[in-house]
Design a protein around this motif. Sequence first.
Motif, mmCIF file in Angstrom:
data_model
loop_
_atom_site.group_PDB
_atom_site.id
_atom_site.type_symbol
_atom_site.label_atom_id
_atom_site.label_comp_id
_atom_site.label_asym_id
_atom_site.label_seq_id
_atom_site.Cartn_x
_atom_site.Cartn_y
_atom_site.Cartn_z
ATOM 1 N N GLY A 15 0.814 -1.197 0.000
ATOM 2 C CA GLY A 15 0.000 0.000 0.000
ATOM 3 C C GLY A 15 0.852 1.253 0.000
ATOM 4 O O GLY A 15 2.082 1.207 -0.072
ATOM 5 N N ALA A 16 0.174 2.401 0.122
ATOM 6 C CA ALA A 16 0.867 3.683 0.119
ATOM 7 C C ALA A 16 1.800 3.836 1.310
ATOM 8 O O ALA A 16 2.777 4.595 1.256
ATOM 9 C CB ALA A 16 -0.159 4.821 0.103
ATOM 10 N N ASP A 17 1.512 3.097 2.383
ATOM 11 C CA ASP A 17 2.355 3.167 3.586
ATOM 12 C C ASP A 17 3.587 2.282 3.498
ATOM 13 O O ASP A 17 4.383 2.212 4.435
ATOM 14 C CB ASP A 17 1.537 2.789 4.828
ATOM 15 N N GLY A 18 3.746 1.597 2.360
ATOM 16 C CA GLY A 18 4.922 0.746 2.170
ATOM 17 C C GLY A 18 4.798 -0.631 2.789
ATOM 18 O O GLY A 18 5.757 -1.415 2.764
ATOM 19 N N LYS A 19 3.631 -0.954 3.306
ATOM 20 C CA LYS A 19 3.404 -2.259 3.926
ATOM 21 C C LYS A 19 2.510 -3.118 3.034
ATOM 22 O O LYS A 19 1.754 -2.601 2.216
ATOM 23 C CB LYS A 19 2.751 -2.091 5.303
ATOM 24 N N PHE A 20 2.625 -4.434 3.209
ATOM 25 C CA PHE A 20 1.769 -5.321 2.436
ATOM 26 C C PHE A 20 0.313 -5.075 2.808
ATOM 27 O O PHE A 20 -0.021 -4.900 3.993
ATOM 28 C CB PHE A 20 2.136 -6.792 2.695
ATOM 29 N N GLU A 21 -0.547 -5.070 1.816
ATOM 30 C CA GLU A 21 -1.956 -4.759 2.023
ATOM 31 C C GLU A 21 -2.639 -5.842 2.853
ATOM 32 O O GLU A 21 -2.447 -7.047 2.625
ATOM 33 C CB GLU A 21 -2.658 -4.610 0.678
ATOM 34 N N GLU A 22 -3.457 -5.425 3.785
ATOM 35 C CA GLU A 22 -4.151 -6.360 4.670
ATOM 36 C C GLU A 22 -5.165 -7.224 3.928
ATOM 37 O O GLU A 22 -5.541 -8.289 4.396
ATOM 38 C CB GLU A 22 -4.839 -5.598 5.802
ATOM 39 N N LYS A 36 -3.649 -19.330 0.049
ATOM 40 C CA LYS A 36 -2.712 -19.935 -0.906
ATOM 41 C C LYS A 36 -1.708 -18.898 -1.399
ATOM 42 O O LYS A 36 -0.533 -19.214 -1.613
ATOM 43 C CB LYS A 36 -3.475 -20.538 -2.078
ATOM 44 N N GLY A 37 -2.179 -17.665 -1.559
ATOM 45 C CA GLY A 37 -1.274 -16.606 -1.969
ATOM 46 C C GLY A 37 -0.242 -16.302 -0.897
ATOM 47 O O GLY A 37 0.937 -16.127 -1.190
ATOM 48 N N LEU A 38 -0.685 -16.256 0.366
ATOM 49 C CA LEU A 38 0.232 -16.012 1.479
ATOM 50 C C LEU A 38 1.278 -17.112 1.583
ATOM 51 O O LEU A 38 2.461 -16.849 1.795
ATOM 52 C CB LEU A 38 -0.541 -15.915 2.803
ATOM 53 N N LEU A 39 0.828 -18.367 1.444
ATOM 54 C CA LEU A 39 1.758 -19.496 1.520
ATOM 55 C C LEU A 39 2.761 -19.440 0.374
ATOM 56 O O LEU A 39 3.961 -19.695 0.567
ATOM 57 C CB LEU A 39 0.983 -20.815 1.481
ATOM 58 N N PHE A 93 5.437 -10.796 7.516
ATOM 59 C CA PHE A 93 4.019 -10.583 7.236
ATOM 60 C C PHE A 93 3.286 -11.908 7.032
ATOM 61 O O PHE A 93 2.241 -12.161 7.645
ATOM 62 C CB PHE A 93 3.886 -9.706 5.992
ATOM 63 N N THR A 94 3.822 -12.769 6.180
ATOM 64 C CA THR A 94 3.142 -14.026 5.864
ATOM 65 C C THR A 94 3.181 -14.999 7.039
ATOM 66 O O THR A 94 2.176 -15.649 7.348
ATOM 67 C CB THR A 94 3.775 -14.692 4.630
ATOM 68 N N ALA A 95 4.327 -15.124 7.693
ATOM 69 C CA ALA A 95 4.447 -16.058 8.817
ATOM 70 C C ALA A 95 3.478 -15.682 9.933
ATOM 71 O O ALA A 95 2.821 -16.554 10.521
ATOM 72 C CB ALA A 95 5.880 -16.075 9.345
ATOM 73 N N ASP A 96 3.370 -14.401 10.219
ATOM 74 C CA ASP A 96 2.487 -13.936 11.281
ATOM 75 C C ASP A 96 1.035 -14.315 10.992
ATOM 76 O O ASP A 96 0.333 -14.857 11.852
ATOM 77 C CB ASP A 96 2.620 -12.418 11.434
ATOM 78 N N HIS A 97 0.583 -14.054 9.778
ATOM 79 C CA HIS A 97 -0.816 -14.330 9.438
ATOM 80 C C HIS A 97 -1.085 -15.830 9.268
ATOM 81 O O HIS A 97 -2.165 -16.316 9.639
ATOM 82 C CB HIS A 97 -1.208 -13.567 8.180
ATOM 83 N N LEU A 98 -0.133 -16.559 8.724
ATOM 84 C CA LEU A 98 -0.316 -18.000 8.565
ATOM 85 C C LEU A 98 -0.413 -18.693 9.925
ATOM 86 O O LEU A 98 -1.208 -19.611 10.107
ATOM 87 C CB LEU A 98 0.826 -18.594 7.746
ATOM 88 N N LYS A 99 0.383 -18.250 10.885
ATOM 89 C CA LYS A 99 0.328 -18.826 12.233
ATOM 90 C C LYS A 99 -1.021 -18.564 12.886
ATOM 91 O O LYS A 99 -1.548 -19.408 13.613
ATOM 92 C CB LYS A 99 1.448 -18.249 13.091
ATOM 93 N N ARG A 100 -1.575 -17.398 12.632
ATOM 94 C CA ARG A 100 -2.859 -17.041 13.237
ATOM 95 C C ARG A 100 -4.006 -17.880 12.693
ATOM 96 O O ARG A 100 -4.941 -18.207 13.405
ATOM 97 C CB ARG A 100 -3.160 -15.565 12.998
ATOM 98 N N ALA A 115 5.306 -25.802 6.083
ATOM 99 C CA ALA A 115 6.088 -24.671 5.613
ATOM 100 C C ALA A 115 6.613 -23.842 6.779
ATOM 101 O O ALA A 115 7.761 -23.388 6.760
ATOM 102 C CB ALA A 115 5.238 -23.797 4.685
ATOM 103 N N LEU A 116 5.776 -23.647 7.797
ATOM 104 C CA LEU A 116 6.208 -22.863 8.958
ATOM 105 C C LEU A 116 7.296 -23.602 9.745
ATOM 106 O O LEU A 116 8.187 -22.985 10.323
ATOM 107 C CB LEU A 116 5.011 -22.578 9.870
#
Length: 232
Positions: free
Chosen positions: A139-146, A153-156, A178-185, A201-202
């Motif tokens: 995004g505009a803030d330089g972070k991956f979009e939520e 599958k895209g995150l993995l 970013f991906t590890a945090d959300h995949l763990k959740r 994968a984790l």
Amino acid sequence: MAAATNVTDTLPNYVRPPITNYSPSMWGDAFTSFSFDDKVQEKYAESIQELKHQVRSMLMTEGSTTIEKLILVDTIERLGVGYHFEQEIEDQLREIFRFQSEDKELQDNYDLFTTALQFRVLRQHRYSVSCYVFNKFKGADGKFEETLTSDVKGLLSLYEAANVRIHGEDILEDAVGFTADHLKRMVQQLEPPLQYQVKRALEQPLHRGVARVEARHYISVYGWTDHKMKYF
């Protein structure tokens, strides 16, 4: 001449000689009586050659989309049989690399799963691909979009791609976190086989594992794979 003395007669009372009392082998005479059936072996060999011919034909099929080719190549390699088709795989990847270099507009329309898979497979085959292909997912803030968090599958795929990063690729460093945090959740809410793939994968990213070991893990879930993502 004096009679020979038994060795056990000269041992102290507290010393006991070893006693060998082996149990019969659980295999019995299975190996001594085993023999190959030449006709059966010939049948297996013919079946293997036929399967190899089918896979080779699938790899060289005209009209397949880029994502279909990438999934097929990735599947073959993750099953541990890529060495049978090294030239065919290289031919396909060379064409995919040329295509992605020429058609930037189409590349911009690729989703996260396709972009990450293409990046990982090409880089694993030592093609020079830029990590900046992932800028479009920020995004505009330089972070991956939520919004990406709904695409498991895209995150993995991005997580596995980020693990082939080289020094200085900050965007992929961010992608790992970013991906590890959300995949763990979300992993506990996923259904098999995706849940198993995320857990694996984790625990051990594909690129950092031993190929033969990773193939064994992949084979165990291959039968569950979505038919849209499966080719043989």
